[in-house]
Design an enzyme around this catalytic site. Sequence first.
Site, mmCIF file in Angstrom:
data_model
loop_
_atom_site.group_PDB
_atom_site.id
_atom_site.type_symbol
_atom_site.label_atom_id
_atom_site.label_comp_id
_atom_site.label_asym_id
_atom_site.label_seq_id
_atom_site.Cartn_x
_atom_site.Cartn_y
_atom_site.Cartn_z
ATOM 1 N N SER A 1 40.032 42.568 35.615
ATOM 2 C CA SER A 1 40.754 43.838 35.759
ATOM 3 C C SER A 1 42.176 43.631 36.267
ATOM 4 C CB SER A 1 40.023 44.759 36.734
ATOM 5 O OG SER A 1 38.712 45.001 36.304
HETATM 6 N N1 SAH Z 1 34.559 41.577 38.207
HETATM 7 C C1 SAH Z 1 35.055 40.828 37.077
HETATM 8 C C2 SAH Z 1 35.355 41.729 35.897
HETATM 9 C C3 SAH Z 1 34.370 41.442 34.847
HETATM 10 S S1 SAH Z 1 34.374 42.408 33.386
HETATM 11 C C4 SAH Z 1 36.226 39.970 37.447
HETATM 12 O O1 SAH Z 1 36.736 40.075 38.561
HETATM 13 O O2 SAH Z 1 36.627 39.149 36.616
HETATM 14 C C5 SAH Z 1 32.726 43.052 33.466
HETATM 15 C C6 SAH Z 1 31.612 42.043 33.445
HETATM 16 O O3 SAH Z 1 30.387 42.781 33.501
HETATM 17 C C7 SAH Z 1 31.529 41.190 32.192
HETATM 18 O O4 SAH Z 1 31.574 39.845 32.541
HETATM 19 C C8 SAH Z 1 30.188 41.575 31.581
HETATM 20 O O5 SAH Z 1 29.515 40.496 30.949
HETATM 21 C C9 SAH Z 1 29.430 42.036 32.800
HETATM 22 N N2 SAH Z 1 28.257 42.893 32.538
HETATM 23 C C10 SAH Z 1 28.091 43.864 31.604
HETATM 24 N N3 SAH Z 1 26.855 44.399 31.688
HETATM 25 C C11 SAH Z 1 26.222 43.742 32.716
HETATM 26 C C12 SAH Z 1 24.919 43.844 33.296
HETATM 27 N N4 SAH Z 1 23.994 44.706 32.877
HETATM 28 N N5 SAH Z 1 24.624 43.026 34.326
HETATM 29 C C13 SAH Z 1 25.533 42.120 34.789
HETATM 30 N N6 SAH Z 1 26.769 41.987 34.278
HETATM 31 C C14 SAH Z 1 27.108 42.792 33.257
#
Ligand code: SAH
Length: 228
Positions: free
Chosen positions: A76
């Site tokens: 993000s």
């Molecule tokens: N917090 C992260 C942003 C990641 S983007 C950072 O700082 O980089 C959102 C993430 O959520 C992705 O990696 C995606 O694979 C994950 N995601 C989506 N659905 C999910 C679920 N049900 N359980 C765990 N992770 C999930």
Amino acid sequence: MPLRDTKGSPMDEGAAAGGLRNRMVDEQLAGRGVRDEDVLNAFRRVPRHRFCLPETPLRQAYADHPLPIGHGQTISQPLMVAEMTVALGLKRGHRVLEIGTGSGYQAAILAMLAGTVETVERIAALAETAGSLFRELGLTTINSHIHDGTLGWAASAPYDAIVVTAASPEIPPPLLDQLGDGGRLAIPVGSRGLQELIIAERHGPDIVYRHAGGCRFVPLLGQFGWPD
Ligand code: SAH
């Protein structure tokens, strides 16, 4: 929480990254209304460029927008990470749950401010890359798990704070169940294309909801999210 590199020397990869990072904090965060000094300091300490894809130019790593981290996912925009973090009202001993480890950047920021951080990711390759970076940086209070995060992480509940960094059509009920008394949950809720950041706070059996503005996140896929 000290940060280190593999050689045990100070984390900072030279003045360039440190300078860009301080400018990011001053202009994008403090300059746009983030007032919490502890949160600002956390952003000064965590080397965002280490959480980006290796080919990312240093300047881009500290720019005012989200960045690709592979597997169709994104890290993000710094301001969004900061706003979600401030909304959680973290204190030193707090037990935190993050859903959506991705690059691990948000988890590292949380670790600077709270106690233990459980972080859950559904894509094994992302969880593994983030997990080895946590080890390399000495971020020993972060525990990383490969799991459907819409189910939360019951083994370490209840939590003082839960943050979901992917967008959900509704708040997954297990996350509310795992939120401790006085605990706060931050989650983007809405359609696949556009969401609103919801802050839910537990007061005993009651949950109070606050709307904290529009946002855009990648979808939360799983049992209580969007279909896989
Ligand atoms: N917090 C992260 C942003 C990641 S983007 C950072 O700082 O980089 C959102 C993430 O959520 C992705 O990696 C995606 O694979 C994950 N995601 C989506 N659905 C999910 C679920 N049900 N359980 C765990 N992770 C999930």
